[in-house]
Design a protein around this motif. Structure first.
Motif: not given
Length: 353
Positions: A8-23
């Motif tokens: 349902k679009g809760q986390v977009s692909l772009l957001q997921a990439r940003e979270k992974a990069a921060n982690a």
């Protein structure tokens, strides 16, 4: 580490990439990104990660078919239960170098062989946890480049470290052993007569024996070297086994108190202690046999080594040797049985091939 649901679009692909990069940035800085999660998320995360003890038990159950024998499984279970008690309740991702050292240091110099095996077993468990995604980073139980720099080099056991009875004393010992008339004493006598390892004797089953042909065939799965081993039985060994074979049926030659189980792994050791011979070991009788064969007979070296089910160390020689010198070994084991016959005093008997 979950980054959120894509549903349902809760986390977009772009957001997921940003979270992974921060982690990854936090990891590179030496910070576990999971610790920056909210309390509710951490609780959910922690509930999903098993304890070291639970994960180790699951690992043993899953890999049971890879073990050579029930004894091998029991050894893994005992070490990962008893020695790892201080860390069994910890989440598997909380096992760090300090935790591993807490387990190993108390036994590293006192029982070095067990400690070394335990370290390897912990490393296997943590490797599996890493493969499952429960552990991040280097394995804290790794030896090279890690624990090797923190623990002292262990003392390797020298050859012949098992306390053994001098062969001159064996006939007198056998007289006392036969007077005991117990399952443990009979098992010990068979171990001595066949120069076999204790596990091979205690787990022996009747289907492995042909008493008419005087042959005991130990399957590869029960041999240390992983190869089938045919043992010629001396007349005395057959005489020992025949009355036992007529007892109430059991698959095991030496059944234990528990239904469907053999004698305890400690049965023969306890027999020695009851005879006030705690100064020697069951395995040491193999050394007794080898010393006797070398010093009191003219049987070839390779025949004696085959009797002990030792591998030929020279690979080129091993490649050309196909036989197991069975008939030569039959003569050797008959000579050994004759020497083992109880006497009032030990005698050196002239043995001819």
């Amino acid at each position: 580490m979950g980054l959120g649901s894509a549903a349902k679009g809760q986390v977009s692909l772009l957001q997921a990439r940003e979270k992974a990069a921060n982690a990854r940035k936090l990891l590179n800085a030496g910070i576990d990104p999971l610790t920056t999660m909210g309390k509710d998320a951490r609780v959910k995360r922690d509930r999903a990660i098993p304890s070291f003890g639970a994960f180790a038990d699951d690992y043993l159950a899953t890999h049971r078919s890879k073990f050579r024998s029930d004894k091998h499984i029991a050894q893994w279970t005992m070490t990962l239960t008893n020695y790892c008690e201080p860390i069994r309740s910890r989440p598997v991702n909380a096992i760090d170098t300090e935790a591993v050292l807490k387990v190993l240091q108390p036994i590293w110099t006192t029982i070095p062989e067990t400690a070394s095996r335990l370290r390897g077993r912990i490393e296997n468990i943590l490797d599996a946890a890493k493969a499952k995604g429960f552990l991040v980073g280097e394995n804290p139980a790794r030896w090279r480049g890690h624990l090797k720099t923190l623990l002292p080099a262990r003392q390797r056991l020298s050859r012949g470290h098992h306390a053994a009875l001098a062969y001159d004393d064996l006939p007198i010992f056998m007289a006392e052993l036969r007077a005991r008339r117990s399952s443990a004493s009979q098992a010990l006598e068979l171990a001595i007569l066949t120069a076999s390892r204790s596990g091979e004797v205690l787990n022996a089953q009747w289907r492995e024996f042909d008493l008419d042909k005087a042959i005991w065939t130990v399957p590869a799965a029960r041999m240390k070297a992983g190869h089938e081993h045919r043992i010629p039985l001396s007349a005395r060994a057959v005489k020992l086994l025949k009355p036992i074979s007529r007892l109430p049926h059991s698959d095991f030659v030496f059944p234990g108190n528990a239904r469907g189980k053999p004698l305890s792994a400690m049965a023969m050791t306890m027999q020695l202690r009851r005879m006030n011979r705690g100064d020697i070991t069951v395995h040491g009788f193999r050394s007794t046999f080898r010393d006797w064969a070398s010093e009191q007979t003219s049987f070839p070296h390779e025949t004696c080594e085959h009797a002990l089910a030792h591998r030929i160390s020279n690979k080129a020689e091993a490649a050309y040797r196909r036989g197991d010198q069975f008939e030569k070994r039959r003569k050797l084991m008959e000579a050994w049985a004759a020497f083992c016959e109880p006497r009032s005093s030990a005698n050196v008997v002239e043995l001819r091939q």
